[in-house]
Design an enzyme around this catalytic site. Structure first.
Site, PDB file in Angstrom:
ATOM      1  N   GLY A 209      18.299   2.053   4.454  1.00  0.00           N
ATOM      2  CA  GLY A 209      19.100   0.993   4.958  1.00  0.00           C
ATOM      3  C   GLY A 209      18.427  -0.513   4.491  1.00  0.00           C
ATOM      4  O   GLY A 209      17.673  -0.248   3.431  1.00  0.00           O
TER       5      GLY A 209
ATOM      6  N   GLY B  95      14.998  -6.177   0.349  1.00  0.00           N
ATOM      7  CA  GLY B  95      15.795  -5.160  -0.578  1.00  0.00           C
ATOM      8  C   GLY B  95      16.278  -4.205   0.253  1.00  0.00           C
ATOM      9  O   GLY B  95      16.356  -4.431   1.650  1.00  0.00           O
TER      10      GLY B  95
ATOM     11  N   LYS C 104      12.318  -2.638   8.520  1.00  0.00           N
ATOM     12  CA  LYS C 104      13.305  -1.536   7.935  1.00  0.00           C
ATOM     13  C   LYS C 104      14.054  -1.288   9.027  1.00  0.00           C
ATOM     14  O   LYS C 104      13.827  -0.503  10.265  1.00  0.00           O
ATOM     15  CB  LYS C 104      12.361  -0.387   7.521  1.00  0.00           C
ATOM     16  CG  LYS C 104      12.706   0.430   6.509  1.00  0.00           C
ATOM     17  CD  LYS C 104      12.157   1.527   5.933  1.00  0.00           C
ATOM     18  CE  LYS C 104      11.543   1.245   5.018  1.00  0.00           C
ATOM     19  NZ  LYS C 104      11.091   2.679   4.220  1.00  0.00           N
TER      20      LYS C 104
ATOM     21  N   GLY D  34      16.930   0.428   0.597  1.00  0.00           N
ATOM     22  CA  GLY D  34      16.817   1.483   0.087  1.00  0.00           C
ATOM     23  C   GLY D  34      17.456   2.640   0.818  1.00  0.00           C
ATOM     24  O   GLY D  34      18.698   2.256   1.178  1.00  0.00           O
TER      25      GLY D  34
ATOM     26  N   ASP E 277       6.569  12.054  -1.094  1.00  0.00           N
ATOM     27  CA  ASP E 277       7.599  11.308  -1.947  1.00  0.00           C
ATOM     28  C   ASP E 277       6.772  10.354  -2.546  1.00  0.00           C
ATOM     29  O   ASP E 277       7.050   9.120  -2.359  1.00  0.00           O
ATOM     30  CB  ASP E 277       8.650  10.780  -1.090  1.00  0.00           C
ATOM     31  CG  ASP E 277       9.783  10.132  -1.830  1.00  0.00           C
ATOM     32  OD1 ASP E 277       9.580  10.334  -3.391  1.00  0.00           O
ATOM     33  OD2 ASP E 277      10.788   9.504  -1.255  1.00  0.00           O
TER      34      ASP E 277
ATOM     35  N   CYS F 129     -30.676   1.547  -6.887  1.00  0.00           N
ATOM     36  CA  CYS F 129     -30.113   0.478  -6.230  1.00  0.00           C
ATOM     37  C   CYS F 129     -30.474  -0.639  -7.187  1.00  0.00           C
ATOM     38  O   CYS F 129     -29.263  -1.456  -7.405  1.00  0.00           O
ATOM     39  CB  CYS F 129     -30.710   0.233  -4.904  1.00  0.00           C
ATOM     40  SG  CYS F 129     -32.291   0.443  -4.732  1.00  0.00           S
TER      41      CYS F 129
HETATM   42  P1  ADP Z   1      13.660   3.031   1.799  1.00  0.00           P
HETATM   43  O1  ADP Z   1      12.517   3.658   2.088  1.00  0.00           O
HETATM   44  O2  ADP Z   1      14.769   2.797   2.865  1.00  0.00           O
HETATM   45  O3  ADP Z   1      14.560   3.568   0.596  1.00  0.00           O
HETATM   46  P2  ADP Z   1      12.255   0.876   0.550  1.00  0.00           P
HETATM   47  O4  ADP Z   1      11.067   1.452   1.461  1.00  0.00           O
HETATM   48  O5  ADP Z   1      12.310   1.483  -0.701  1.00  0.00           O
HETATM   49  O6  ADP Z   1      13.507   1.477   1.313  1.00  0.00           O
HETATM   50  O7  ADP Z   1      12.589  -0.445   0.604  1.00  0.00           O
HETATM   51  C1  ADP Z   1      13.414  -1.220  -0.092  1.00  0.00           C
HETATM   52  C2  ADP Z   1      13.156  -2.479  -0.688  1.00  0.00           C
HETATM   53  O8  ADP Z   1      12.561  -3.374   0.430  1.00  0.00           O
HETATM   54  C3  ADP Z   1      11.519  -2.186  -1.572  1.00  0.00           C
HETATM   55  O9  ADP Z   1      11.960  -1.602  -2.897  1.00  0.00           O
HETATM   56  C4  ADP Z   1      10.909  -3.481  -1.334  1.00  0.00           C
HETATM   57  O10 ADP Z   1      11.332  -4.482  -2.342  1.00  0.00           O
HETATM   58  C5  ADP Z   1      11.345  -3.963   0.101  1.00  0.00           C
HETATM   59  N1  ADP Z   1      10.205  -3.561   0.937  1.00  0.00           N
HETATM   60  C6  ADP Z   1      10.243  -2.576   1.442  1.00  0.00           C
HETATM   61  N2  ADP Z   1       9.014  -2.512   2.516  1.00  0.00           N
HETATM   62  C7  ADP Z   1       8.575  -3.601   2.034  1.00  0.00           C
HETATM   63  C8  ADP Z   1       7.304  -4.321   2.861  1.00  0.00           C
HETATM   64  N3  ADP Z   1       6.665  -3.782   3.617  1.00  0.00           N
HETATM   65  N4  ADP Z   1       6.906  -5.656   2.282  1.00  0.00           N
HETATM   66  C9  ADP Z   1       7.759  -6.323   1.469  1.00  0.00           C
HETATM   67  N5  ADP Z   1       8.968  -5.632   0.880  1.00  0.00           N
HETATM   68  C10 ADP Z   1       9.357  -4.291   1.226  1.00  0.00           C
END
Ligand code: ADP
Length: 655
Positions: free
Chosen positions: A406, A401, A422, A403, A515, A143
């Protein structure tokens, strides 16, 4: 021995670490059946009474300390998985110091053992005020590196459980001139002059003092839901019910009772440096530098755990002669005192910090402030037992963003808590199954996992509400900051270590991500990186995403067994993690460049792997390659990966 001395006070399984070994591997940890009576702590190799064989015992009279050990101490090395709550019983026999290192399986179990042992040993004549958090190994304490075996410890012992009533009894016994052994064994059963019936010590004999668990708030917390209780930083709370992992029922000093997030408090006995705003725990050198540079204030500082276990480092920002961060190891002398410059030694780290607030004493600057924007951890759900969120309570703000499912928007829950929402495109996921799963997912809690707060499932589209991460996806972050990051390999390695810690937690909970990739990690303040979207892939309805032949399937992150048989496991996550490391060290390049999916599959089947990123250390690339072993069983676990990465960081980067 008096009959009463043999009465079993506590018993149960714990893992015991061998004493006096040079290198510790899991074989040096053995599960034993422990029995505590008023005189001895005895351990057996079997719990069934008839077949029991005693393996050893500690005479409680010789015990001088019973202390929880910090997670950063060396005992954590190679300890068995899943058993995480170490403590030590220090004792002296024939003038030689020993420590029994034990691992309890839950924090409660550990506290119970510590309190039971302390209750019995509290009047021992040889109790100490200091102890060593590490072990004696290769002629020094791990330690504090002190080379004197009999040296007093380097950490202050926590206060023993003396209630004021017990203290009085103790003094009374002393003044009555009762023999020493009755002090040693409360209840007077310790051989010599026992206490007479009716004396205070005889009362204790019938009923050993039981002390409730007291915790201290590390952060403020504002109760919003009825049934919850607000926390005030540094205030004490009595724990009434800690059966649920994440939400405990406590009582404040005014008598108010309610639920609080358990990760916002720390047991009083174990709090140590955590009570100070300048202590940042496991923050790496690189993260402390970017945090202090961001603050840009002369004399701004933090104290963090050094990469050498059991030691601490002071990181200090100064603008003279140009803005930079200096790192100082906090050292200890033979007396166990702490110092930065040998002329000014202090009994505790807190005293040392206070001293240097007033005197630079050889440092680049006097210590002035600590970063004020310290992030507060997310809670597991927004309240106890809450995972269904009322959409009326969500204020939706700008789009973050979009994804595969949506749009994602920033939001405020009840006007105060930042969240990400989301909004799930209808028909993209099997919603009912996911909603069931969400209850489990809110309970997964780790600094490096994006916290799922809950869902709004009563209306369509359903909303998934998570912790908000201000710098968005890791992939974009790497690409945006490519220039500055390429020259900061330490920060890149630190990001990988953080992700690995989050994944090791999922692995421990038998949870498969499916993933893992840089696009599914997010970056928050203080360069903290967290893994998002774990387990979500199972609920996607789109064939193009779920089948390995589909155009949206993450083929470039998939190992052979997933490509061939869609066989997911923690080890397929490990392969993906190797690719994610590659993304980090190329600052967001696309793995396998423009190769088509079919060509990637061919390459992977042939055993061809990604090339070493230009600026990446060979040692780091070697770890990526281990993740890409063809057979899943040849890939290391996340737990092992984490240890390897930390040790590479220690070797390659100066602390
Ligand atoms: P999906 O899983 O639907 O494909 P994502 O999780 O990749 O969508 O989210 C799309 C975008 O939204 C991300 O690339 C990021 O820029 C933004 N985002 C998602 N979750 C968060 C979060 N918890 N805080 C800030 N930004 C987020």
């Amino acid at each position: 021995m008096a009959k009463n001395d043999e009465e079993v006070i506590k018993q149960g399984y714990m893992v015991k670490r061998s004493q006096n070994k040079k290198i510790y591997t899991p074989v040096n940890y053995k599960q034993r059946w422990f029995v505590l009576n008023r005189k001895f702590l005895i351990y057996y190799d079997n719990d069934s009474e008839d077949k029991r064989k005693e393996k050893g015992r500690v005479d409680l009279e010789n015990v001088h300390s019973v202390e929880a050990i910090l997670l950063s101490s060396s005992i954590e090395e190679n300890r068995p998985q899943g058993i995480s709550y170490p403590f030590q019983v220090g004792y002296q026999e024939y003038n030689q110091d020993y420590a029994l290192h034990l691992l309890a399986s839950t924090p409660k179990e550990r506290t119970d053992w510590i309190l039971a042992l302390r209750t019995i040993c509290r009047y021992n004549k040889n109790l100490r005020t200091k102890y060593h958090t590490g072990v004696w190994n290769s002629k020094r304490w791990t330690c504090c590196r002190n080379t004197v075996r009999g040296s007093v410890g380097c950490e202050n012992c926590t206060t023993w459980p003396f209630s004021s009533e017990e203290k009085e009894n103790f003094t009374e016994n002393k003044s009555l001139g009762t023999s020493q052994s009755s002090h040693i064994m409360p209840g007077g059963g310790g051989g010599g002059g026992g206490a007479t019936p009716g004396t205070p010590s005889a009362k204790q004999k019938e009923k050993p003092a039981v002390r409730s668990k007291v915790v201290i708030a590390l952060y403020n917390y504002k109760a919003i839901e009825s049934g919850d209780l607000s926390l005030e930083k540094n205030a004490e709370y009595e724990v009434l019910d800690d059966n649920q992992e994440h939400w405990w029922k406590v009582r404040d000093t005014h008598g108010n009772v309610g639920f609080i997030p358990s990760n916002y408090v720390k047991e009083k006995d174990l709090i140590g440096l955590q009570q100070y705003e300048w202590y940042v725990n496991d923050m790496s050198r690189q993260r402390s530098e970017s945090l202090l540079k961001q603050e840009d204030k002369e004399g701004c500082f933090v104290v963090r755990n050094s990469s050498t276990k059991g030691l601490y480092t002071l990181s200090l920002y100064t603008k003279v002669p140009h803005p930079h961060v200096k790192h100082y190891h906090i050292k200890q002398n033979a007396k166990g005192e702490y110092y930065l410059s040998e002329k000014h030694c202090c009994a505790t780290i807190a005293d040392l910090i206070n001293y240097h607030r007033h005197n630079s004493g050889g440092l680049a600057s006097r210590l002035k402030t600590s970063p004020c924007d310290r992030s507060v951890p997310a809670t597991a759900g927004l309240s106890h037992d809450k995972w269904e969120i009322d959409p009326q309570e969500l204020m939706l703000l700008e789009e973050l963003g979009s994804g595969q499912f949506g749009v994602v928007r920033r939001g405020k829950w009840r006007g105060s808590i930042d969240v990400a929402v989301k909004m799930m495109k209808e028909g993209t996921m099997s919603e009912d199954d996911f909603i069931e799963e969400a209850k489990v997912m809110t309970k997964l809690q780790h600094t490096n996992l994006v916290q799922l707060y809950g869902v709004c499932s009563k209306n369509r589209p359903i909303f998934i509400v998570t912790e908000y991460m201000r710098h968005g996806s890791l992939l974009n972050y790497l690409r945006r900051h490519k220039q500055s990051l390429t020259s900061n390999q330490g920060l890149l390695l630190d990001m990988c270590i953080q992700i690995c810690k989050g994944m090791a937690y999922l692995e421990r909970h038998n949870y498969i991500h499916r993933d893992l990739a840089a696009r599914n990690c997010l970056v928050g303040s203080e360069n903290i990186v967290k893994v998002a979207d774990f387990g979500l892939a199972r609920y996607v309805l789109d064939d193009q995403y779920t089948s390995s032949g589909g155009s949206k399937f993450p083929i470039k992150w998939a190992p052979p067994e997933v490509l061939n048989y869609t066989r997911f496991s923690s080890k397929s996550d490990v392969w993906a993690y190797g690719v994610l490391m590659w993304e980090v060290f190329t600052c967001g390049e696309m793995p396998y460049g423009r190769l088509k999916n079919t060509e990637v599959v061919e390459r992977v089947q042939k055993g061809l792997i990604l090339e070493k990123p230009k600026t990446c250390f060979k040692e780091v690339y070697d770890i990526m390659r281990k993740c890409w072993s063809q057979l899943p069983e040849n890939r290391p676990s996340f737990r092992v990966l984490k240890e390897q990465l930390i040790s590479v960081a220690q070797r390659l980067l100066v602390d």
